[in-house]
Design an enzyme around this catalytic site. Structure first.
Site, short mmCIF file in Angstrom:
data_model
loop_
_atom_site.label_atom_id
_atom_site.label_comp_id
_atom_site.label_asym_id
_atom_site.label_seq_id
_atom_site.Cartn_x
_atom_site.Cartn_y
_atom_site.Cartn_z
N GLU A 209 5.26 -31.35 31.44
CA GLU A 209 6.51 -31.88 30.91
C GLU A 209 6.48 -32.09 29.40
O GLU A 209 7.32 -32.78 28.84
CB GLU A 209 6.89 -33.16 31.64
CG GLU A 209 7.11 -32.88 33.13
CD GLU A 209 7.59 -34.07 33.92
OE1 GLU A 209 7.66 -35.18 33.35
OE2 GLU A 209 7.90 -33.90 35.10
N LYS A 343 17.59 -36.43 41.26
CA LYS A 343 17.13 -35.05 41.09
C LYS A 343 17.94 -34.19 42.06
O LYS A 343 17.74 -34.28 43.27
CB LYS A 343 15.64 -34.93 41.42
CG LYS A 343 14.72 -35.69 40.47
CD LYS A 343 13.28 -35.62 40.97
CE LYS A 343 12.31 -36.21 39.97
NZ LYS A 343 10.92 -36.26 40.51
#
Length: 433
Positions: A209, A343
């Site tokens: 990330e 999500k």
């Protein structure tokens, strides 16, 4: 002008070099929507199913040709001639056609890619940006806000090849007055963190990330390094910058023992002990948000953690709730956590994602729109965060184009909306208003 005339699916590559599903939805007016499904590394057991081929001779079994075939076959047939502006009907058609509880026939990766591509095509046909179209779908037309970012600048757990057990150490630029300023502050801290780590002889390679992934003696050492970087950047920790963590505790939970094992520190905790370990960290550092602080099935532990910490900080359910309204409803009724991570590939359609956001907000839970560790250049979550006035966004660090694509889209949206989309900073975080 908004009738679907063609749906196309294809296999593309995500930020980890694995295949994912991309979909195109074409409308009769010549409008086209393009979207790709993200993919997670640390996943909740009750997430909608990401369909993979399992053929070891292609992409080590991670191919998505079955999901792509579903897009090009039954999904395309079912949606052709349907109105792309009727998002709920499109998503229901795909879900009903799949016919499984967890979208395992077509794959949530197939259904989601088409769902998002249809929304993009519909917004184009209406001559409006995606965030405006999402606000209309959400029943909140014209109501926008810019989200406070959670920037993951030290990666551990499943997102990095290091000895750090806690998965994400994040900064929140709460002293910023705009998303543009927040991004600048985050970037400055990120670069100063590299200097801090190098001065200690540590690795500055980045994880999935975009955050640094050094080996550290403890989780507290990660927080100490960030504190030093914040101060080097000229900011005050607790005033200009606050901290957040994603424990992803399911990843170091021992099913056989029921204990939490921090291998990097050589420590083992019971459920209640781990809550107090986290509580101690919040006393040492201005941590205002903790995500998945226990195993996803440890609901008794979460009830205790909420009792101990829930009136002080934001307690976020990710693997705990998996963007699923049935599970979230149970959590709300039992007083578990006070915030949800959103999500959309956990549930697999835009309509169901909006339903989860609404349920959370109606119950007084905060909402955080999130990326996955496997991403693409698709920046839809930026529009989702603004269009639903979610309040917070989690989309990685200040490196890797798959992460900064979302920040750059937020900057563009802020420029377009101006005062119509306020940046509320720390007021968006549960327990900090």
């Amino acid at each position: 002008m908004s009738k679907i005339v063609k749906v196309i699916g294809r296999e593309i590559i995500d930020s980890r070099g694995n295949p994912t599903v991309e979909a195109e939805v074409h409308l009769e007016g010549g409008f086209v929507g393009l979207a790709a499904a993200p993919s997670g590394a640390s996943t909740g057991s009750r997430e909608a199913l990401e369909l993979r081929d399992g053929d070891k001779s292609r992409f080590l079994g991670k191919g998505v040709t079955k999901a792509v075939d579903a897009v090009n076959g039954p999904i395309a047939q079912a949606l052709t001639c349907k109105d792309a502006k009727d998002q709920a009907a499109l998503d229901k058609t795909m879900i009903d056609l799949d016919g499984t509880e967890n979208k395992s026939k077509f794959g949530a990766n197939a259904i989601l890619a088409v769902s998002l591509a249809a929304a993009k095509a519909a917004s184009a046909s209406k001559g409006m940006p995606l965030y405006e179209h999402i606000a209309e779908l959400n029943g909140t037309a014209g109501k926008f806000s810019m989200p406070l970012p959670m920037m993951n600048i030290i990666n551990g757990g499943e997102h990095a090849d290091n000895n750090v057990d806690i998965q994400e150490f994040m900064i929140q630029p709460v002293g910023a007055k705009s998303i543009k300023e927040a991004v600048r502050m985050g970037s400055e801290v990120f670069h100063n963190l590299a200097k801090v780590l190098k001065s200690k002889g540590m690795n500055t390679a980045v994880g999935d990330e975009g955050g640094y992934a050094p080996n550290l003696e403890s989780n507290a050492a990660a927080l100490a390094a960030i504190k030093e970087a914040v101060e080097k950047a000229g900011y005050m920790l607790g005033k200009d910058i606050t901290l957040a963590m994603d424990c992803a505790a399911s990843e170091f939970f021992g099913e056989a023992t029921g204990n939490y094992n921090l291998k990097g520190e050589g420590k083992t905790f019971t459920s209640q002990e781990f809550t107090h370990y986290l509580e101690d960290l919040t006393k040492q550092y201005p941590i205002v948000s903790i995500e998945d602080g226990l195993n996803e099935s440890d609901w008794d532990g979460f009830a205790y953690q909420t009792k101990v910490l829930g009136d002080k900080i934001q307690l976020v359910g990710d693997d705990l709730f998996v963007t699923n309204t049935k599970i979230l409803k149970e959590g709300i009724e039992k007083g578990i956590a006070n915030s949800i991570l959103i999500k959309f590939n956990q549930i697999g359609s835009l309509t169901e994602t909006l339903a989860a956001i609404k349920m959370a907000k109606d119950a007084g839970y905060t909402t955080i729109i999130s990326h996955r560790s496997g991403e693409t250049e698709d920046a839809t979550i930026a529009d989702l965060a603004v269009g639903t006035a979610a309040g917070q966004i989690k989309t990685g660090s200040m490196s890797r184009s798959d992460r900064v694509a979302k920040y750059n889209q937020l900057i563009r949206i802020e420029e377009a909306l101006g005062d119509r989309a306020p940046f509320n900073g720390l007021r968006e975080v549960k327990g900090q208003a």
